[in-house]
Design a protein around this motif. Structure first.
Motif, PDB file in Angstrom:
ATOM      1  N   MET A  41       0.990  -1.030  -0.019  1.00 15.34           N
ATOM      2  CA  MET A  41      -0.046  -0.091   0.001  1.00 15.34           C
ATOM      3  C   MET A  41       0.914   1.111   0.021  1.00 15.34           C
ATOM      4  SD  MET A  41      -3.289  -0.790  -0.255  1.00 15.34           S
ATOM      5  CE  MET A  41      -4.124   0.810   0.480  1.00 15.34           C
ATOM      6  N   GLU A  42       1.976   1.280   0.722  1.00 15.85           N
ATOM      7  CA  GLU A  42       2.902   2.288   0.813  1.00 15.85           C
ATOM      8  C   GLU A  42       3.391   2.612  -0.486  1.00 15.85           C
ATOM      9  OE1 GLU A  42       2.920   0.435   5.015  1.00 15.85           O
ATOM     10  OE2 GLU A  42       2.956  -0.087   2.881  1.00 15.85           O
TER      11      GLU A  42
ATOM     12  N   ARG B 285       7.713   5.507   7.218  1.00 18.22           N
ATOM     13  CA  ARG B 285       8.094   4.779   8.435  1.00 18.22           C
ATOM     14  C   ARG B 285       6.683   3.710   8.539  1.00 18.22           C
ATOM     15  NH1 ARG B 285       4.944   6.049  13.023  1.00 18.22           N
ATOM     16  NH2 ARG B 285       3.871   7.895  12.682  1.00 18.22           N
ATOM     17  N   PRO B 286       6.997   2.911   9.340  1.00 17.61           N
ATOM     18  CA  PRO B 286       6.210   1.634   9.630  1.00 17.61           C
ATOM     19  C   PRO B 286       5.160   2.100  10.725  1.00 17.61           C
ATOM     20  CG  PRO B 286       7.976   1.054  10.645  1.00 17.61           C
ATOM     21  CD  PRO B 286       8.331   2.094   9.981  1.00 17.61           C
ATOM     22  N   ILE B 287       3.888   1.709  10.698  1.00 18.70           N
ATOM     23  CA  ILE B 287       2.738   1.964  11.378  1.00 18.70           C
ATOM     24  C   ILE B 287       3.089   1.663  12.771  1.00 18.70           C
ATOM     25  CG2 ILE B 287       0.139   2.075  12.161  1.00 18.70           C
ATOM     26  CD1 ILE B 287      -0.246   2.066   9.212  1.00 18.70           C
TER      27      ILE B 287
ATOM     28  N   ALA C 195      -2.625   8.626  17.120  1.00 21.44           N
ATOM     29  CA  ALA C 195      -2.587   9.159  15.669  1.00 21.44           C
ATOM     30  C   ALA C 195      -3.053   8.299  14.604  1.00 21.44           C
ATOM     31  CB  ALA C 195      -1.321   9.849  15.348  1.00 21.44           C
ATOM     32  N   VAL C 196      -2.777   7.038  14.775  1.00 20.42           N
ATOM     33  CA  VAL C 196      -3.137   6.057  13.748  1.00 20.42           C
ATOM     34  C   VAL C 196      -4.621   5.856  13.643  1.00 20.42           C
ATOM     35  CG1 VAL C 196      -2.924   3.554  12.886  1.00 20.42           C
ATOM     36  CG2 VAL C 196      -1.082   4.889  13.371  1.00 20.42           C
TER      37      VAL C 196
ATOM     38  N   PHE D 220       6.529   9.696   6.465  1.00 23.12           N
ATOM     39  CA  PHE D 220       5.166   9.497   6.489  1.00 23.12           C
ATOM     40  C   PHE D 220       4.859   8.216   6.741  1.00 23.12           C
ATOM     41  CE2 PHE D 220       6.394  13.148   3.604  1.00 23.12           C
ATOM     42  CZ  PHE D 220       5.733  14.163   4.160  1.00 23.12           C
ATOM     43  N   ASP D 221       3.942   7.843   7.506  1.00 19.42           N
ATOM     44  CA  ASP D 221       3.147   6.438   7.624  1.00 19.42           C
ATOM     45  C   ASP D 221       2.187   6.164   6.544  1.00 19.42           C
ATOM     46  OD1 ASP D 221       0.847   7.571   8.570  1.00 19.42           O
ATOM     47  OD2 ASP D 221       1.369   7.542  10.620  1.00 19.42           O
ATOM     48  N   LEU D 222       1.601   5.287   6.600  1.00 17.77           N
ATOM     49  CA  LEU D 222       0.577   4.674   5.709  1.00 17.77           C
ATOM     50  C   LEU D 222      -0.319   5.855   5.480  1.00 17.77           C
ATOM     51  CD1 LEU D 222      -0.535   2.751   3.481  1.00 17.77           C
ATOM     52  CD2 LEU D 222      -1.544   1.417   5.323  1.00 17.77           C
TER      53      LEU D 222
END
Length: 468
Positions: free
Chosen positions: A285-286, A305-307, A313-314, A445-447
C-alpha cells in the motif's frame, strides 16, 4: 483446452471402480506422452539456442531476431512443462456428466487443474477455468447453465458430479456429490494438508467463491470477509480465470496485486505460477501511494516509516471523520482558488455567467481542481472566440490580441504550482485548531499520511489520470 465441449462425441466412461481406474490409467498415459513431448521440445530449443550463440555474432541482426524468438519459445516451453508436470502428478479431481438439449448424445468431462489433450485436440481433461467446468462448482443436479464468452448462457441437464482423490497414480477414493460435497472434500483435504497453498485447493473452491471468480472482469468487484475466509484465494484464482478466458483483452502486466506487507506479497506471487499466471506486478500500500504521487515524491527528501499500531494518531488518521475533513478541506481550497463569478468584458459584454462556473465545479466531482481550471479556461476561450468573431461588435486586431492574453488563464495557470506537502501541513494545522491534533510527520510519513497525500494529489493537481 478452452472449448466448452468437444466437436465429436465420445462414449460416456463407466461408473464402476474398474472403469474409473481404467480411465485414470488412460489419462495418465496421455499426460505422460504430453510431458515427454514437451521435454523433448525444450531440449531441441536449448540446442537451437546454443547453436545460434556459437554460429553467429552479436551484430548479426537476423541471427539476433532468431535468438530472441527462440528465447521466447523456450519461456513458453517452460510454462508448458509446468502445466504438463501438474497434469502428470494429479490429472484431475472431478467429473461432470450432462446432456445438452441441442446435442443428440450425453457428454462427460473430467475436470483438472490444467487441461489434458490427446494429440493436441481431443480433451481428455478440461481446465477448471473452462466455461463448462463452472457447473462442477456451482450447480446441483438437474437443469442448470454456464456462461460462454460472446455466446451467453448455455442450458444443460447435469446428470452427475463426481469427486476423486488421486495420489501417486492411484485412485484412492471417489464419490458422487452435490454442492455440499465441496465442503466435505475441503474438510478432509485440509485435515491431511495443514500447509496447503493456494494452488492446491482448486478442487475445493466453494460455490460462492466460484461465482466471484467467474464474474465478468468488466465490472468493479469488492469482496469482503473476515481473516481466513478465502479472499486471497478468490483473488488469485480470479486473475487466473480472467487471463485464461479473456486473453485477448487482458495481459498479466495489466494486473497489480496490492498487499499489506512484503511477506504476504511474496507468498502470493510465489503461488501464482502454480495457477498458470506469470508476470503480475505487486506492491505494498505504501508503494502504491508513493507511485500515485508521481514526480512530487523525492526519495532523497522524503521517507516512509512503519505504522505503530498502538499510536493514537493512527486511529485518528484512519477514521472516516478524518477523511471527510480532508474532503471538506479540498472543497474549501477549490472555492477559494476558482472565482465563481460572472466574467464581463470591459465593454460590458457578459462572456460567462456565474452559473456556468458553478455548474462546471459541481457537475464534475471526479475531476481535480486543476482539471476544472483547465476546463473552465477552455470554455472561456471558446466563448471569447465566438464574441470576437461575431458581427455585433468589431474588435481591432490589437484589442483581440490583448483580450486573448488577458483571459487565457483567467481561472488559473495550466500547471498547479503549489506543494502537496505544504497543503498537507496546512490541513494538519487546521485539524489541530479544530481539536484533532496529530504529531507533525515532518518528511517521514506513515501509511495514512501517504494516503492523504495521494488523495490531495489526485483531488487538487492531477490532470492526466493514472499513467500506467
Amino acid at each position: 483446452m478452452k472449448q466448452n465441449q468437444a466437436k465429436g462425441f465420445r462414449p460416456i466412461p463407466g461408473l464402476s471402480r474398474d472403469a474409473e481406474e481404467e480411465q485414470l490409467s488412460r489419462i495418465i498415459r496421455i499426460a505422460q506422452t504430453n510431458l515427454e513431448k514437451t521435454e523433448k521440445s525444450g531440449t531441441r530449443l536449448a540446442d537451437e539456442l546454443h547453436e545460434l550463440m556459437e554460429t553467429y555474432g552479436t551484430k548479426d541482426k537476423e541471427a539476433l531476431a532468431l535468438f530472441h524468438n527462440t528465447q521466447s519459445q523456450m519461456r513458453e516451453n517452460q510454462r508448458d512443462l509446468i502445466r504438463c508436470r501438474k497434469a502428470r502428478k494429479k490429472p484431475y479431481f472431478g467429473r461432470i456428466d450432462f446432456q445438452d438439449p441441442k446435442q443428440p448424445c450425453a457428454e462427460s468431462y473430467y475436470v483438472g487443474r490444467v487441461g489434458i489433450s490427446e494429440n493436441g485436440s481431443e480433451p481428455a481433461v478440461i481446465d477448471w477455468r473452462a466455461p463448462v467446468a463452472s457447473v462442477y462448482y456451482e450447480n446441483t443436479m438437474g437443469r442448470c447453465s454456464y456462461t460462454v464468452k460472446n455466446e451467453g448462457q448455455c442450458e444443460i441437464d447435469l446428470k452427475r458430479k463426481r469427486t476423486y482423490e488421486i495420489a501417486d497414480d492411484r485412485l484412492i477414493d471417489f464419490y458422487d456429490s452435490d454442492v455440499v460435497a465441496n465442503d466435505e472434500l475441503l474438510t478432509r483435504y485440509l485435515a491431511r494438508n495443514k500447509s496447503a497453498v493456494l494452488g492446491e485447493i482448486i478442487a475445493t473452491i466453494q460455490k460462492e467463491q466460484n461465482a466471484v471468480i467467474r464474474r465478468s472482469p468488466k465490472m468493479n468487484l469488492i469482496v469482503q470477509g473476515v481473516a481466513g475466509s478465502g479472499k486471497t484465494t478468490v483473488a488469485m484464482h480470479r486473475i487466473s480465470y480472467i487471463l485464461y478466458n479473456y486473453e485477448e483483452d487482458f495481459r498479466p502486466e495489466d494486473f497489480y496485486i496490492i498487499g499489506s506487507n512484503r511477506i504476504l506479497l511474496n507468498y502470493i506471487t510465489s503461488v501464482l505460477p502454480d495457477l498458470d499466471v506469470y508476470g503480475v506486478s505487486q506492491m505494498t500500500m505504501e508503494q502504491l501511494f508513493v507511485r500515485l504521487l508521481y514526480e512530487d515524491w523525492d526519495p532523497q527528501i522524503y521517507s516512509i516509516r512503519p505504522i505503530g499500531k498502538e499510536e493514537e494518531a493512527v486511529r485518528i488518521k484512519g477514521s472516516y471523520d478524518w477523511f471527510h475533513d480532508l474532503e471538506k478541506y479540498c472543497r474549501k481550497l477549490e472555492q477559494e482558488t476558482i472565482p465563481a463569478e460572472n466574467v464581463v468584458l470591459e465593454n460590458g459584454v457578459l462572456l460567462m455567467k456565474k452559473r456556468t462556473v458553478t455548474n462546471c465545479l459541481n457537475n464534475n466531482p471526479l475531476m481535480s481542481m486543476q482539471g476544472k481550471i483547465d476546463l473552465l479556461n477552455s470554455i472561456l476561450k471558446s466563448k471569447l472566440e465566438n464574441e470576437i468573431t461575431g458581427k455585433d461588435i468589431a474588435y481591432p486586431p490589437d484589442v483581440r490580441k490583448e483580450l486573448f492574453r488577458k483571459y487565457k488563464w483567467h481561472f488559473g495557470g495550466k500547471i498547479w504550482k503549489g506543494s502537496i506537502f505544504e497543503l498537507y501541513e496546512d490541513f494538519l494545522r487546521e485539524q489541530a485548531e479544530n481539536g484533532k491534533p496529530v504529531p507533525d510527520p515532518g518528511n517521514t510519513f506513515d501509511l495514512y499520511d501517504l494516503a492523504a497525500l495521494a488523495y490531495l494529489y489526485k483531488r487538487i493537481k492531477e490532470t492526466d489520470g493514472i499513467r500506467e
